[in-house]
Design a protein around this motif. Structure first.
Motif, mmCIF file in Angstrom:
data_model
loop_
_atom_site.group_PDB
_atom_site.id
_atom_site.type_symbol
_atom_site.label_atom_id
_atom_site.label_comp_id
_atom_site.label_asym_id
_atom_site.label_seq_id
_atom_site.Cartn_x
_atom_site.Cartn_y
_atom_site.Cartn_z
ATOM 1 N N ARG A 1 -2.317 -8.364 -6.358
ATOM 2 C CA ARG A 1 -2.294 -7.241 -5.455
ATOM 3 C C ARG A 1 -3.443 -6.601 -5.079
ATOM 4 O O ARG A 1 -3.608 -6.008 -4.337
ATOM 5 C CB ARG A 1 -1.189 -5.950 -6.108
ATOM 6 N N ALA A 2 -4.457 -6.785 -6.101
ATOM 7 C CA ALA A 2 -5.564 -6.059 -5.915
ATOM 8 C C ALA A 2 -6.722 -6.721 -4.796
ATOM 9 O O ALA A 2 -7.192 -6.064 -3.979
ATOM 10 C CB ALA A 2 -6.623 -5.834 -7.046
ATOM 11 N N VAL A 3 -6.541 -8.090 -4.784
ATOM 12 C CA VAL A 3 -7.316 -8.795 -3.986
ATOM 13 C C VAL A 3 -7.270 -8.476 -2.395
ATOM 14 O O VAL A 3 -8.106 -8.090 -1.591
ATOM 15 C CB VAL A 3 -7.325 -10.328 -4.183
ATOM 16 N N PRO A 4 -5.919 -8.469 -1.933
ATOM 17 C CA PRO A 4 -5.884 -8.052 -0.432
ATOM 18 C C PRO A 4 -6.347 -6.791 -0.133
ATOM 19 O O PRO A 4 -6.967 -6.396 1.225
ATOM 20 C CB PRO A 4 -4.670 -8.164 -0.111
ATOM 21 N N VAL A 5 -6.518 -5.879 -1.029
ATOM 22 C CA VAL A 5 -6.610 -4.393 -0.666
ATOM 23 C C VAL A 5 -8.226 -4.370 -0.632
ATOM 24 O O VAL A 5 -8.832 -3.970 0.388
ATOM 25 C CB VAL A 5 -6.372 -3.608 -1.768
ATOM 26 N N PHE B 1 -2.054 3.710 -7.320
ATOM 27 C CA PHE B 1 -3.602 3.546 -7.502
ATOM 28 C C PHE B 1 -4.165 4.043 -6.194
ATOM 29 O O PHE B 1 -5.173 4.759 -6.318
ATOM 30 C CB PHE B 1 -4.031 2.021 -7.835
ATOM 31 N N ALA B 2 -4.033 3.468 -5.029
ATOM 32 C CA ALA B 2 -4.207 4.056 -3.788
ATOM 33 C C ALA B 2 -4.099 5.508 -3.570
ATOM 34 O O ALA B 2 -4.899 6.219 -3.233
ATOM 35 C CB ALA B 2 -3.686 3.356 -2.542
ATOM 36 N N ALA B 3 -2.843 6.133 -3.969
ATOM 37 C CA ALA B 3 -2.477 7.376 -3.874
ATOM 38 C C ALA B 3 -3.347 8.205 -4.718
ATOM 39 O O ALA B 3 -4.006 9.189 -4.327
ATOM 40 C CB ALA B 3 -1.089 7.493 -4.175
ATOM 41 N N ALA B 4 -3.643 7.635 -6.067
ATOM 42 C CA ALA B 4 -4.302 8.407 -7.199
ATOM 43 C C ALA B 4 -5.863 8.350 -6.426
ATOM 44 O O ALA B 4 -6.645 9.656 -6.441
ATOM 45 C CB ALA B 4 -4.295 7.897 -8.322
ATOM 46 N N SER B 5 -6.362 7.259 -5.885
ATOM 47 C CA SER B 5 -7.709 7.067 -5.556
ATOM 48 C C SER B 5 -7.945 8.421 -4.355
ATOM 49 O O SER B 5 -8.632 8.800 -4.157
ATOM 50 C CB SER B 5 -8.106 6.002 -5.287
ATOM 51 N N PHE B 6 -6.882 8.167 -3.469
ATOM 52 C CA PHE B 6 -6.829 9.313 -2.162
ATOM 53 C C PHE B 6 -6.973 10.800 -2.912
ATOM 54 O O PHE B 6 -7.855 11.260 -2.370
ATOM 55 C CB PHE B 6 -5.676 8.946 -1.460
ATOM 56 N N VAL B 7 -6.275 11.018 -3.600
ATOM 57 C CA VAL B 7 -5.985 12.457 -4.316
ATOM 58 C C VAL B 7 -7.190 12.674 -4.593
ATOM 59 O O VAL B 7 -8.054 13.748 -4.554
ATOM 60 C CB VAL B 7 -4.831 12.379 -5.015
ATOM 61 N N VAL B 8 -8.066 11.876 -5.576
ATOM 62 C CA VAL B 8 -9.145 12.099 -6.409
ATOM 63 C C VAL B 8 -10.330 12.336 -5.514
ATOM 64 O O VAL B 8 -10.973 13.347 -5.381
ATOM 65 C CB VAL B 8 -9.607 11.169 -7.601
ATOM 66 N N LEU C 1 0.780 -1.204 -0.076
ATOM 67 C CA LEU C 1 0.008 0.022 0.098
ATOM 68 C C LEU C 1 0.763 1.282 0.016
ATOM 69 O O LEU C 1 0.514 2.303 -0.705
ATOM 70 C CB LEU C 1 -0.836 -0.045 1.223
ATOM 71 N N ARG C 2 1.938 1.099 0.512
ATOM 72 C CA ARG C 2 2.885 2.386 0.666
ATOM 73 C C ARG C 2 3.360 2.595 -0.693
ATOM 74 O O ARG C 2 3.627 4.184 -0.798
ATOM 75 C CB ARG C 2 3.927 1.931 1.672
ATOM 76 N N SER C 3 3.359 1.732 -1.668
ATOM 77 C CA SER C 3 3.982 2.046 -2.768
ATOM 78 C C SER C 3 2.877 1.845 -3.852
ATOM 79 O O SER C 3 3.250 1.821 -5.081
ATOM 80 C CB SER C 3 5.022 1.182 -3.071
ATOM 81 N N ASP C 4 1.787 2.087 -3.337
ATOM 82 C CA ASP C 4 0.581 1.744 -4.252
ATOM 83 C C ASP C 4 0.162 2.928 -4.985
ATOM 84 O O ASP C 4 -0.292 3.867 -4.519
ATOM 85 C CB ASP C 4 -0.652 1.017 -3.631
#
Lengths: 292, 327
Positions: free
Chosen positions: B262-266, B104-111, B99-102
């Motif tokens: 990588r997506a399923v655990p998230v 997509f999570a960062a983009a999702s968070f920002v959006v 998650l720290r290097s994800d």
């Protein structure tokens, strides 16, 4: 020989045997899905019925009234149950029942990975959660159908993401290739001893014998005449011999070890164990056939 | 070897295997003996199939043997149970690190938060804009809902009902958001933008309104978990959808399969957060607890998530490798 154009996928097992799985297309899978929906709705309905009819809710309400819970709490539990049934039903069954939900079990289907191995929980989770996309637009299932049509293994989008496929496990019955006509056995004995059909011919003959059960006598003669004609010439048999009978006789000759034939087998052992009078001659057999 | 000889000799074995597959065995046989017999017969039938194919036996026989081998194979090679150690390794070590290097999570968070804050500011400064973003009926409903102050909180009964409703409703939205991300990674973004703007506008409008304290009393406690869950599930959806576009040289279906690892655990973590948020929203938020406690719950949940994100998987590569080698 080229692979057959059919909905079958070949899998090589750890025992080094290649067997083929028959793929399940959209229609059996749709039927299994409908059955699953019915099962889930049925469970919810039954739970609601039990709770309401037997006045269980009042019992529970009395028991839990001390904690402040009542009928609404039961509704809340019902909602949680609906959530679990909607999302976790497929995952649990496919992961712990070796790839079969009740709907798939009824339709004799099974989920396996794309190379024939059993399915893992992660794959079950993915393909069930992504079913939501396959049902788009607006629960019509068109996207899933398009994906299954385009994929070589009938995989919908959830299957593509999880690397799984659905195979059909219907049971084929062991068929008996039996010919009940005694004349064919007689004719088989009369065929020249040094006549050995090739493997291809033997295979074709067994296919013919398997399929002739469902054909009318006229049709049998028509189909058999294609091969019986050249055979007749080869074996110098009379031209009015029934082609169907001839093919049955050659099949019997190929596939059954006729001990009464009296012929020396390949290994030099005499075939006949009991002393019998010599077999009837071809003329006698043919006249016997023509008389009937 | 004549086919009929072969059929007659081996039929009894095949029928026995059929019986074992159907669950029939000698009544006095132990389960272990049955297993051994099944394995023996399976190997024998595999050999029979190879023989049948080599000798060009009739088609129906070969087809029958194919089916028999397939069914026995499925019976012997079954799905394994739950890999607990592997899961613990994934969720406590691999996932925080990923998650720290994800991106997509960062983009999702920002959006999401960008739209949220923008909409909140806009709605706070101008109620007319809030009406554009949310619609008059929604805002009226919000006003009505928070008009009455819950002195003592709802009954536990109603709380349980609402908790069930939130579990079902919110988690479904999260999972559907993940699934729709498959549509080329773009379908996740409108959801994020819509949700972010809508929620932000509601927050801004209520903050400027007369029932601000009621509103914030209610939403504070479960806010962190729920909003994080929305961001995470959309991020996972974007990841699998984007893999169809940026395939890194793989075929699109293979790229899709690789990205799901990588997506399923998230997604699973987001479902967990949704359920926790529903629990809090059902029991803590509407209760009569003083605001301080609710705020404490919010702060605690935020700290918990931050700790998981920043400290998880930092035991060092050595610790992680050790567990992996051991299992």
């Amino acid at each position: 020989m080229e692979p057959v154009l059919d909905t079958e996928i070949e899998v090589v097992t750890p025992e080094n045997v290649a067997f083929s799985y028959r793929l399940a297309g959209p229609f059996p899978r749709a039927a299994a899905f409908v059955i699953d929906v019915a099962v889930r709705a049925g469970v919810l309905f039954l739970v609601g019925l039990v709770v309401a009819l037997f006045g269980l809710f009042s019992l529970i309400a009395d028991a839990l009234a001390g904690a402040g819970f009542g009928f609404q709490a039961i509704l809340g539990m019902g909602l949680v149950l609906a959530f679990v049934l909607e999302w976790a039903y497929g995952v649990a069954f496919e992961a712990f029942m070796n790839g079969q939900t009740p709907g798939k079990y009824c339709m004799s289907l099974r989920v396996v990975t794309a190379d024939g191995a059993p399915i893992t929980i992660g794959q079950a989770f993915l393909r069930n959660v992504l079913r939501f996309v396959d049902l788009q637009p607006v629960y019509s299932g068109v996207l899933g159908l398009l994906s299954a049509a385009a994929s070589s293994r009938f995989q919908r989008l959830g299957d593509l993401a999880a690397g799984t496929m659905v195979v059909s496990e219907s049971r084929a019955r062991q068929s008996r290739l039996r010919i009940d006509d005694p004349r064919a056995a007689e004719l088989a004995r009369e065929l020249p001893k040094n006549f050995q059909p090739s493997r291809l011919l033997a295979r074709a003959l067994s296919d013919y014998v398997y399929r002739r059960r469902g054909l009318a006598p006229g049709r049998r003669r028509e189909i058999a005449s294609h091969v019986a004609g050249p055979l007749r010439q080869l074996l110098q048999l009379p031209p009015d011999l029934d082609p169907d009978l001839l093919l049955c006789a050659v099949y019997l000759r190929t596939n059954r070890d006729d001990a009464a034939a009296g012929a020396a087998s390949v290994y030099g052992v005499s075939g006949s164990r009991t002393a019998k009078p010599g077999p009837p001659s071809l003329d006698q057999v043919l006249s016997g056939i023509q008389q009937r | 070897m004549k086919p009929t000889e072969f059929l007659e000799k081996r039929s009894s074995h095949w029928e026995e295997l059929e019986g074992l597959l159907a669950g029939r065995g000698a009544a006095d046989e132990r389960a272990a003996a049955r297993c051994e017999r099944l394995a023996f017969l399976y190997r024998a039938v595999c050999a029979d199939l190879a023989l049948a194919q080599a000798y060009d036996l009739p088609e129906p026989t070969i087809r029958y043997l194919h089916q028999l081998v397939a069914r026995s194979h499925n019976r012997l090679y079954r799905s394994s149970g739950v890999p607990w150690r592997e899961w613990a390794q994934i969720f406590f070590h691999d996932l925080p690190r990923n998650l720290r290097s994800d991106r997509f999570a960062a983009a999702s968070f920002v959006v999401f938060w960008g739209c949220f804050l923008l909409a909140m500011l806009t709605a706070y400064l101008s109620p007319a804009q809030a009406e554009h973003l949310c619609g008059r009926e929604q805002l009226d409903m919000m006003d009505q809902q928070y008009a009455g102050l819950h002195e003592t909180g709802r009954s536990s009964d109603a709380n349980a009902l609402m908790m069930g409703f939130y579990v079902w409703h919110n988690t479904s939205i999260g999972l559907k958001g993940f699934a729709s991300g498959l549509l080329f990674g773009v379908a996740g973004i409108p959801t994020l933008v819509f949700n972010g703007s809508f929620l932000g506008a509601v927050f801004g409008y209520m903050a400027a309104g007369p029932h601000a304290s009621n509103f914030f009393t209610f939403v504070t406690a479960h806010g962190p978990f729920e909003l994080t869950a929305v961001v995470l599930s959309s991020a996972a959806g974007m990841r699998i959808g984007w893999s169809l576009i940026q395939t890194d040289g793989y075929a699109r279906t293979d790229a899709l399969r690789r990205s799901t690892a990588r997506a399923v655990p998230v997604v699973v973590v987001s479902v967990l957060f949704f359920i926790l948020a529903a629990l809090i929203e059902g029991f803590v938020s509407p209760s009569g607890l003083p605001y301080v406690y609710k705020a404490a719950v919010a702060v605690a949940s935020t700290l918990l998530m931050l700790a998981y994100l920043l400290l998880g998987g930092r035991g060092g590569a050595a610790a992680g490798e050790g567990v992996r080698r051991g299992t």
